[in-house]
Enzyme design. Structure first.
Site, PDB file in Angstrom:
ATOM      1  N   HIS A  14       0.807  -1.215   0.000  1.00 27.44           N
ATOM      2  CA  HIS A  14       0.000   0.000   0.000  1.00 27.44           C
ATOM      3  C   HIS A  14       0.843   1.269   0.000  1.00 27.44           C
ATOM      4  O   HIS A  14       1.903   1.342   0.614  1.00 27.44           O
ATOM      5  CB  HIS A  14      -0.929   0.011   1.214  1.00 27.44           C
ATOM      6  CG  HIS A  14      -0.206  -0.087   2.535  1.00 27.44           C
ATOM      7  ND1 HIS A  14       0.313   1.005   3.189  1.00 27.44           N
ATOM      8  CD2 HIS A  14       0.081  -1.152   3.315  1.00 27.44           C
ATOM      9  CE1 HIS A  14       0.871   0.623   4.317  1.00 27.44           C
ATOM     10  NE2 HIS A  14       0.755  -0.690   4.425  1.00 27.44           N
ATOM     11  N   ASP A  15       0.373   2.244  -0.754  1.00 21.41           N
ATOM     12  CA  ASP A  15       0.937   3.595  -0.788  1.00 21.41           C
ATOM     13  C   ASP A  15       2.321   3.678  -1.415  1.00 21.41           C
ATOM     14  O   ASP A  15       2.988   4.714  -1.295  1.00 21.41           O
ATOM     15  CB  ASP A  15       0.977   4.216   0.622  1.00 21.41           C
ATOM     16  CG  ASP A  15      -0.387   4.208   1.285  1.00 21.41           C
ATOM     17  OD1 ASP A  15      -1.302   4.869   0.754  1.00 21.41           O
ATOM     18  OD2 ASP A  15      -0.549   3.537   2.323  1.00 21.41           O
ATOM     19  N   GLY A  71       5.051  -0.987   2.767  1.00 19.22           N
ATOM     20  CA  GLY A  71       4.238   0.181   2.477  1.00 19.22           C
ATOM     21  C   GLY A  71       5.040   1.463   2.357  1.00 19.22           C
ATOM     22  O   GLY A  71       6.100   1.620   2.971  1.00 19.22           O
TER      23      GLY A  71
END
Length: 271
Positions: free
Chosen positions: A127-128, A145
């Site tokens: 994520h991200d 992340g």
């Protein structure tokens, strides 16, 4: 209702949920699943047994191989089901078992992948993450992340990157390396813990960098890492001397930028 281009080919044994947007000349093979908020760009191919889910946009001419899951929910204990996104550019290939997750609200809500990237089997983009163009993740590479990777970086098989780490343009991360700290542009990191062993001269040469420029960047590397003193202080002092070398200034700008992680060096983490 889904918006499916007339030229798209969807195997009858696949599921395309209502709401999906399927572009011209997209081909979806058997046993695939495409979610309701997915956009597949022109010419993209899902070979078979591929899942594209979440609020995910894939650009033109991407290829998704079997057992890849693209756009899954972030693997974060802070995620509470909010709608976040994954955006992938053009001409990206995700080989068998690749996973890419959408962003988290805390991280800005989006994972972004650029163009012309190659993700080999079982590599993971968490994520991200923010990835540029022309990047290669070899088999089993793991990005935690919020990792940021600039253009044309190469990560060797089985390497792992700590959350919030930055990897500069045309850096090289060796196979099975543990990348816990930022890696400068053109840097070459190997080992566990990962140590900055020098410059990715092979990659620099292949990219068309002339010998004189490579020597200038080498001189900067030695000034930063072979001499006593704090790296950031030495980087500030070097700006005037290397102002005429774009590649050297790229390294100095990278060092000067704000970051959650320290800089990789030939010494950091060494027993």
């Amino acid at each position: 209702m889904s918006a499916v281009a007339a030229s798209a080919e969807i195997h009858p044994l696949s599921v395309v949920e209502d709401g999906a947007v399927i572009g011209d000349n997209v081909r979806i093979g058997p046993f695939c699943h495409v979610g309701a908020k997915v956009v597949l760009g022109e010419g993209t191919v899902l070979i078979s047994h591929a899942v594209v889910t979440g609020k995910t946009v894939l650009g033109r001419n991407c290829r998704i191989f079997p057992n890849a899951v693209i756009g899954g929910e972030p693997q974060s204990i802070h995620h509470n089901g909010e709608e976040t996104t994954l955006t992938v550019g053009d001409n990206c290939t995700m080989r068998e078992g690749v996973t890419m997750n959408c962003g988290t609200v805390e991280g800005g809500g989006k994972t972004v992948v650029g163009n012309n990237n190659l993700f080999l089997a079982n590599s993971h983009v968490a994520h991200d993450c923010q990835l540029g163009n022309g990047i290669i993740l070899s088999n089993n590479v793991m990005l935690a992340g919020h990792v940021k990777i600039d253009d044309r970086a190469i990560l060797g098989g089985g390497s792992a990157v700590h959350q919030f780490t930055r990897i500069g343009r045309q850096a090289f991360i060796g196979g099975l390396s543990a990348c816990s700290y930022d890696v400068i542009p053109y840097g070459m990191l190997n080992g566990n813990p990962g140590l900055l062993g020098g410059l990715n001269v092979v990659g620099m040469t292949r990219a068309g960098m002339d010998r004189a420029t490579i020597h200038r960047v080498r001189k900067l590397f030695k000034a930063l890492f072979d001499e006593e003193g704090a790296i950031r202080e030495k980087a500030t002092a070097a700006r005037e001397e290397f102002a005429d070398c774009k590649e050297a200034m790229e390294i100095l700008d990278f060092i000067a930028a704000e970051s959650d992680r320290a800089l990789s060096s030939p010494f950091r983490g060494k027993a």
